[in-house]
Scaffold this motif. Structure first.
Motif, PDB file in Angstrom:
ATOM      1  N   GLU A   1      51.583  60.181  22.594  1.00 12.55           N
ATOM      2  CA  GLU A   1      50.970  58.918  22.202  1.00 12.55           C
ATOM      3  C   GLU A   1      49.947  58.417  23.212  1.00 12.55           C
ATOM      4  O   GLU A   1      48.974  57.780  22.836  1.00 12.55           O
ATOM      5  CB  GLU A   1      52.051  57.853  21.982  1.00 12.55           C
TER       6      GLU A   1
ATOM      7  N   ARG B   1      60.509  58.950  20.985  1.00 15.81           N
ATOM      8  CA  ARG B   1      60.403  57.897  19.964  1.00 15.81           C
ATOM      9  C   ARG B   1      61.523  56.883  20.055  1.00 15.81           C
ATOM     10  O   ARG B   1      61.434  55.804  19.469  1.00 15.81           O
ATOM     11  CB  ARG B   1      60.424  58.534  18.563  1.00 15.81           C
TER      12      ARG B   1
ATOM     13  N   ALA C   1      55.732  46.536  16.617  1.00 17.44           N
ATOM     14  CA  ALA C   1      56.397  47.837  16.690  1.00 17.44           C
ATOM     15  C   ALA C   1      57.249  48.057  15.450  1.00 17.44           C
ATOM     16  O   ALA C   1      58.029  47.188  15.052  1.00 17.44           O
ATOM     17  CB  ALA C   1      57.265  47.911  17.943  1.00 17.44           C
TER      18      ALA C   1
ATOM     19  N   THR D   1      60.376  53.343  16.611  1.00 20.58           N
ATOM     20  CA  THR D   1      59.897  53.245  17.992  1.00 20.58           C
ATOM     21  C   THR D   1      61.045  52.852  18.909  1.00 20.58           C
ATOM     22  O   THR D   1      62.025  52.234  18.479  1.00 20.58           O
ATOM     23  CB  THR D   1      58.781  52.195  18.130  1.00 20.58           C
TER      24      THR D   1
ATOM     25  N   ASN E   1      54.559  53.489  13.059  1.00 22.03           N
ATOM     26  CA  ASN E   1      55.031  53.226  14.424  1.00 22.03           C
ATOM     27  C   ASN E   1      54.576  51.853  14.911  1.00 22.03           C
ATOM     28  O   ASN E   1      55.349  51.097  15.501  1.00 22.03           O
ATOM     29  CB  ASN E   1      54.540  54.309  15.380  1.00 22.03           C
ATOM     30  N   TYR E   2      53.302  51.557  14.660  1.00 18.52           N
ATOM     31  CA  TYR E   2      52.749  50.277  15.126  1.00 18.52           C
ATOM     32  C   TYR E   2      51.971  49.638  13.980  1.00 18.52           C
ATOM     33  O   TYR E   2      50.746  49.723  13.914  1.00 18.52           O
ATOM     34  CB  TYR E   2      51.879  50.505  16.370  1.00 18.52           C
TER      35      TYR E   2
END
Length: 284
Positions: free
Chosen positions: A103, A126, A183, A187, A208-209
């Motif tokens: 990431e 993660r 988030a 995550t 994820n975001y």
């Protein structure tokens, strides 16, 4: 007798030479090491924290400009940023291991450094299990496997001792103001909130975001707002979203700033992050 000793010694040398360390990184690549690496370049703050956590600070020869914890990390050679490392400088440091993240770092950096012939280990934690795996993997690579296991067990014990509050407030973690980013459920940040006893508003997203709109936050009506940008406060929020004056978190002054270096890095300090969020929830 002398010939037999010589033969046994030769066989021992052969067995030692083939006693390679093999690990599988988070890109599912098998990586072998004939000897534990002694010159390591870390391309992410979370990796640097993990290396120091394992007592491997003396093996680090290069870090990014964002690697600021522990304080000793600032004494290391800076090789540029997370997404813009200085390749020539890295080459000059002659590392026998470079550790990267999926990431944080870029595919271009991975391909460039791989092309230069460096041995690269890639992490992509993660969740907490992924963070613990990274600690154990680096411990195995660097021949401090028992130390890594002991430290991971200690982290797990610390987690078990954190008392969850009886109430489960809804929490919105503000990662970015424009756009409104938080988030998602896949995550480690979501796991921090849950292990602390809260309910992460971003959990309903598979991204994820994810990016929310201002009306969604009004509908969710969080009990607690967590800010990760030190430049954002209550006034700034209301300047951008005046209708948020109706939110419970703002009405009841439950807006908290949390050190982003602790909350947003997949490092062993996630346990500290859980403790911090748990204490904030107890104020609810």
């Amino acid at each position: 007798m002398r010939k037999m000793f010589s033969l046994v010694f030769s066989l021992l040398l052969i067995s030692v030479s083939f006693a390679q360390i093999e690990v599988v990184d988070d890109l599912n690549r098998k990586i072998q090491f004939s000897n534990p690496p002694k010159r390591i370049v870390s391309l992410a703050p979370s990796i640097t924290e993990t290396l120091f956590f394992l007592g491997l600070g003396d093996r680090i020869v290069g870090v990014t400009r964002y690697c600021n914890y522990p304080p000793e990390a600032r004494e290391k050679q800076i090789i540029g940023g997370v997404i813009d490392p200085n390749y020539e400088l890295i080459v000059s440091l002659k590392p026998d291991l470079i550790i990267m993240t999926v990431e944080g770092n870029t595919k271009e950096s991975f391909e460039r450094l791989s092309g230069l012939g460096f041995k690269i280990f890639v992490t992509n934690p993660r969740n907490f299990d992924g963070i613990f795996k990274t600690v154990l993997d680096i411990g195995k690579i660097c021949a401090v496997e028992e130390r890594a296991k002991f430290l991971v067990d200690s982290l797990k014990s610390d987690l078990e001792r954190i008392e969850k509050p009886k109430n489960k407030p809804k929490i919105f973690v503000l990662l970015s103001l424009n756009p409104l980013m938080t988030a998602g459920k896949n995550t480690f940040i979501n796991e921090i909130i849950e292990r602390a006893g809260g309910v992460n508003i971003g959990r309903r997203s598979n991204q994820n975001y994810p990016i929310f709109n201002r009306e969604e936050i009004l509908r969710e009506n969080p009990d607690i707002l967590i800010l990760t940008d030190p430049n954002i406060d209550r006034e700034e929020l209301l300047r951008n979203f005046p209708e948020w004056k109706h939110l419970k978190a703002i009405n009841e002054n439950r807006i908290f700033k949390v050190d982003p270096d602790i909350l947003l890095r997949p490092s062993p300090r996630v346990v500290l992050a859980v403790k911090i969020i748990s204490q904030l929830i107890k104020k609810f």
